[in-house]
Scaffold this motif. Sequence first.
Motif, PDB file in Angstrom:
ATOM      1  N   GLN A 370       0.859  -1.185   0.000  1.00  0.00           N
ATOM      2  CA  GLN A 370       0.000   0.000   0.000  1.00  0.00           C
ATOM      3  C   GLN A 370       0.900   1.240   0.000  1.00  0.00           C
ATOM      4  OE1 GLN A 370      -3.404  -0.308   0.018  1.00  0.00           O
ATOM      5  NE2 GLN A 370      -2.976  -2.507  -0.084  1.00  0.00           N
ATOM      6  N   ASP A 371       0.420   2.324  -0.639  1.00  0.00           N
ATOM      7  CA  ASP A 371       1.175   3.584  -0.577  1.00  0.00           C
ATOM      8  C   ASP A 371       1.443   3.962   0.881  1.00  0.00           C
ATOM      9  OD1 ASP A 371       0.800   3.583  -3.281  1.00  0.00           O
ATOM     10  OD2 ASP A 371      -0.412   5.428  -3.356  1.00  0.00           O
ATOM     11  N   SER A 372       0.429   3.739   1.731  1.00  0.00           N
ATOM     12  CA  SER A 372       0.563   4.149   3.141  1.00  0.00           C
ATOM     13  C   SER A 372       1.657   3.344   3.866  1.00  0.00           C
ATOM     14  CB  SER A 372      -0.775   4.001   3.860  1.00  0.00           C
ATOM     15  OG  SER A 372      -1.238   2.673   3.721  1.00  0.00           O
ATOM     16  N   ASP A 373       1.872   2.072   3.458  1.00  0.00           N
ATOM     17  CA  ASP A 373       2.962   1.277   4.053  1.00  0.00           C
ATOM     18  C   ASP A 373       4.312   1.899   3.710  1.00  0.00           C
ATOM     19  OD1 ASP A 373       1.174  -0.689   4.928  1.00  0.00           O
ATOM     20  OD2 ASP A 373       1.410  -1.876   3.083  1.00  0.00           O
ATOM     21  N   VAL A 374       4.428   2.317   2.440  1.00  0.00           N
ATOM     22  CA  VAL A 374       5.683   2.885   1.957  1.00  0.00           C
ATOM     23  C   VAL A 374       5.965   4.201   2.677  1.00  0.00           C
ATOM     24  CG1 VAL A 374       6.827   3.842  -0.093  1.00  0.00           C
ATOM     25  CG2 VAL A 374       5.486   1.726  -0.267  1.00  0.00           C
ATOM     26  N   ASP A 375       4.920   5.025   2.829  1.00  0.00           N
ATOM     27  CA  ASP A 375       5.102   6.318   3.503  1.00  0.00           C
ATOM     28  C   ASP A 375       5.488   6.103   4.965  1.00  0.00           C
ATOM     29  OD1 ASP A 375       4.375   7.250   1.056  1.00  0.00           O
ATOM     30  OD2 ASP A 375       2.366   7.927   1.648  1.00  0.00           O
ATOM     31  N   ALA A 376       4.871   5.117   5.600  1.00  0.00           N
ATOM     32  CA  ALA A 376       5.188   4.844   7.012  1.00  0.00           C
ATOM     33  C   ALA A 376       6.636   4.365   7.144  1.00  0.00           C
ATOM     34  CB  ALA A 376       4.218   3.805   7.578  1.00  0.00           C
ATOM     35  N   LEU A 377       7.076   3.541   6.206  1.00  0.00           N
ATOM     36  CA  LEU A 377       8.469   3.072   6.242  1.00  0.00           C
ATOM     37  C   LEU A 377       9.424   4.262   6.084  1.00  0.00           C
ATOM     38  CD1 LEU A 377      10.459   0.595   6.261  1.00  0.00           C
ATOM     39  CD2 LEU A 377      10.427   0.766   3.774  1.00  0.00           C
ATOM     40  N   ALA A 378       9.096   5.161   5.143  1.00  0.00           N
ATOM     41  CA  ALA A 378       9.959   6.333   4.911  1.00  0.00           C
ATOM     42  C   ALA A 378      10.044   7.194   6.169  1.00  0.00           C
ATOM     43  CB  ALA A 378       9.424   7.146   3.735  1.00  0.00           C
ATOM     44  N   ARG A 379       8.924   7.345   6.883  1.00  0.00           N
ATOM     45  CA  ARG A 379       8.952   8.151   8.119  1.00  0.00           C
ATOM     46  C   ARG A 379       9.847   7.516   9.172  1.00  0.00           C
ATOM     47  NH1 ARG A 379       3.462   8.797   6.953  1.00  0.00           N
ATOM     48  NH2 ARG A 379       2.880   7.157   8.419  1.00  0.00           N
ATOM     49  N   THR A 380       9.987   6.193   9.132  1.00  0.00           N
ATOM     50  CA  THR A 380      10.837   5.501  10.111  1.00  0.00           C
ATOM     51  C   THR A 380      12.302   5.507   9.681  1.00  0.00           C
ATOM     52  OG1 THR A 380       8.949   4.038  10.421  1.00  0.00           O
ATOM     53  CG2 THR A 380      10.991   3.381  11.493  1.00  0.00           C
TER      54      THR A 380
END
Length: 392
Positions: A370-380
Amino acid sequence: MSSNTSSLEEFAARKLSGLERRHLRRRLVQSENRPGMVIHRDGRELVNFCSNDYLGMTHDPSVIAASQAATQRYGAGSGASRLVTGGHPLLFELEQRLAAFKGTEDCIIFGSGYLANLAITPALAGPGDLVLVDELAHACLHSGAKLSGAEVIVFRHNDLADLEVRLATARAGARHAMILTDGVFSMDGDLAPVPGLIELAERFDAWLLVDDAHGLGVVAQGRGTAHAFSPPARAHLQMGTLSKSLGSYGGYLCASRTVCELLRTRARPLVFTTALPPATIAAALAALELVETSPERCGRPVELARRFAHQCGLAEPASPIVPVIIGDEAEALAASQSLQSAGFLVTAIRPPTVPRGTARLRITFSATHQDSDVDALARTVAPMLHTLEAAS
Ligand SMILES: *Cc1c(COP(=O)(O)O)cnc(C)c1O
């Protein structure tokens, strides 16, 4: 216990403790893959960012259905080597489809990508020949080169000038020469300069083998590394695997009819091993059909890799593989552990898979993230990168 056995036990224990001390011991962990790049491990569900199932094919309903139907109809195993009675019609069909897809006359399927590379180079080169291998090429290309008995020269990564110097020095003394490279480098995600390699191969009469394990299905809308260049840059020998973007298992070589015929007769890892089971081949066929008909799905892993890299301020990736180089093995393990605590699985990659001092997180993206998974990974990951920069 005989004294023989105790020296064996002592040897293994000493080796293991040395590896442990240097943070190089590896452990197998029970992991259950679920649809949508979710992985169940240690009693937890994590988002998997280190799978090579770039298109989510292993859980695709049509791939699963094809594999089930083949098992029902043809049985679980293949029963023998392809040269005996394991020559299932599905294998011939997949070979024809792959050859057409890659634009070659012929194709051979092997038991795995690793076996394909142990087969190809030793069948084509031997003592008196020369094999030049990119230093960062996959372990099985290096193993195939060594196994061939030819003189092996390792050239600097993607360095056409270095390769040219080595060809100029060593080519004349050898009967035949081969150049081996990954198309997409498995631990770095960068592409080989294939047009330049073809030019050198032609100039020095060398045969070029490009391993496109990470290109098929994901680079150039799925058509593979050759099509990342204009005009397409097709090597004489195009190998790859059925076990990454196609979500199944097995390896292949696409080449001319004559070369494939020679390998059918001479390649030991084809002749002396049992053919793939029907379900595996049927799954790869169904996945290839999806690759041919869904360029959008094939483009998504690279798009997601770019989305992530952009958010983290990293260079734009050319493939779905984004390396975050950490350097120290223990620190790479710690970084992987902290991502796991945050709900992401990104295993640390250490020597000898990568050169010493370049232990890393190797992050891979799949069409089913999901796009949201990718964004969450980037924030980490972004704050970890700042810490790394500050330390260097
Ligand atoms: C994974 C890989 C292989 C081996 O393929 P398998 O089908 O997994 O045995 C070969 N070459 C490269 C570049 C790879 O990344």
